[in-house]
Enzyme design. Structure first.
Site, PDB file in Angstrom:
ATOM      1  CG  ASP A   1      -5.550   5.045  12.913  1.00  0.00           C
ATOM      2  OD1 ASP A   1      -5.714   4.318  13.909  1.00  0.00           O
ATOM      3  OD2 ASP A   1      -5.612   4.614  11.742  1.00  0.00           O
TER       4      ASP A   1
ATOM      5  CE  LYS B   1      -6.858   1.431  12.625  1.00  0.00           C
ATOM      6  NZ  LYS B   1      -6.066   1.770  11.422  1.00  0.00           N
TER       7      LYS B   1
ATOM      8  CB  CYS C   1      -8.753   4.608   9.809  1.00  0.00           C
ATOM      9  SG  CYS C   1      -7.415   3.679   9.018  1.00  0.00           S
TER      10      CYS C   1
HETATM   11  C1  VGL Z   1      -5.082   5.234   7.358  1.00  0.00           C
HETATM   12  C2  VGL Z   1      -4.306   4.945   5.232  1.00  0.00           C
HETATM   13  C3  VGL Z   1      -3.468   3.952   5.652  1.00  0.00           C
HETATM   14  C4  VGL Z   1      -6.003   5.979   8.282  1.00  0.00           C
HETATM   15  C5  VGL Z   1      -4.257   4.229   7.803  1.00  0.00           C
HETATM   16  O1  VGL Z   1      -5.738   6.022   9.505  1.00  0.00           O
HETATM   17  O2  VGL Z   1      -7.012   6.525   7.786  1.00  0.00           O
HETATM   18  N1  VGL Z   1      -5.121   5.569   6.086  1.00  0.00           N
HETATM   19  N2  VGL Z   1      -3.442   3.604   6.949  1.00  0.00           N
END
Ligand code: VGL
Ligand code: ZN
Length: 198
Positions: free
Chosen positions: A9, A107, A152
């Protein structure tokens, strides 16, 4: 034996200026780019929510961002709107070397359920398909880096360890949201799952 680097991410919304900015989230990008050169397989994940996603506080009247609700699969933090499919916030940070990626896995696209992990949605049972990809390539050893350490990266590493992969999290190449002790909890959870914090 093929070893994979799983980059979690590295998207604009998790970097300074983004909707769910992780402090200094952008500072790990050069180190991750350099690390990619040491791996035969590089996999990127991308948080990829439809507008109105069930993990967004804005989807519930009167709900504050960072409050927690009970979903059918357990407690869920309600986030500010982030990583909406096709938006600038959902795009990878411009300096991330995406050319080295063999695979990009998205995702969180199911409207009714969040997916912190690259392997399973937040019910911890609905698969994303990443396990099959890794196994069919004969990959057994994984190194993780990215955002956010306590969500994540944590969920992905713990699921990978549960599935029997040999997992190392490069904490120096991760940054955390650190919400209500979540970073310390995540470190304990990862260590208990057999993840190496390296
Ligand atoms: C994430 C919160 C919501 C992350 C993704 O990448 O850690 N955290 N969506
Ligand atoms: Zn998300």
């Amino acid at each position: 034996m093929t070893e994979a680097l799983l980059v979690i991410d590295i998207q604009n919304d998790f970097c300074p200026g983004g909707a769910l900015a992780v402090a200094a989230g952008d500072q790990i990008v050069p180190g991750i780019n350099a690390l990619m050169k040491e791996f035969e397989a590089v996999i990127l994940t991308q948080d990829w929510h439809p507008a109105g996603h069930s993990s967004f506080a804005s989807s519930y009247a009167g709900a504050d961002p960072m409050s927690v609700i009970d979903m059918y699969y357990g407690p869920q933090v309600l986030w500010p709107d982030h990583c909406v499919q096709g938006s600038h916030g959902a795009a990878f940070h411009k300096d991330l070397d995406t050319t080295r990626a063999n695979m990009i896995i998205r995702k969180g696209y199911n409207p009714a359920i969040d997916s912190y992990s690259a392997f399973f949605e937040n019910d911890r049972t609905t698969p994303t398909g990443l396990e099959g990809y890794l196994r069919t390539r004969g990959i057994q050893k994984l190194t993780l880096a990215g955002l956010a350490t306590d969500f994540c990266v944590n969920y992905s590493s713990v699921d990978a360890a549960r599935l029997g992969f040999d997992v190392t999290v490069r904490e120096d190449l991760c940054r955390a949201i650190d919400f209500q002790g979540s970073l310390e909890d995540a470190r304990e959870t990862m260590l208990a799952a057999g993840v190496t914090l390296g």
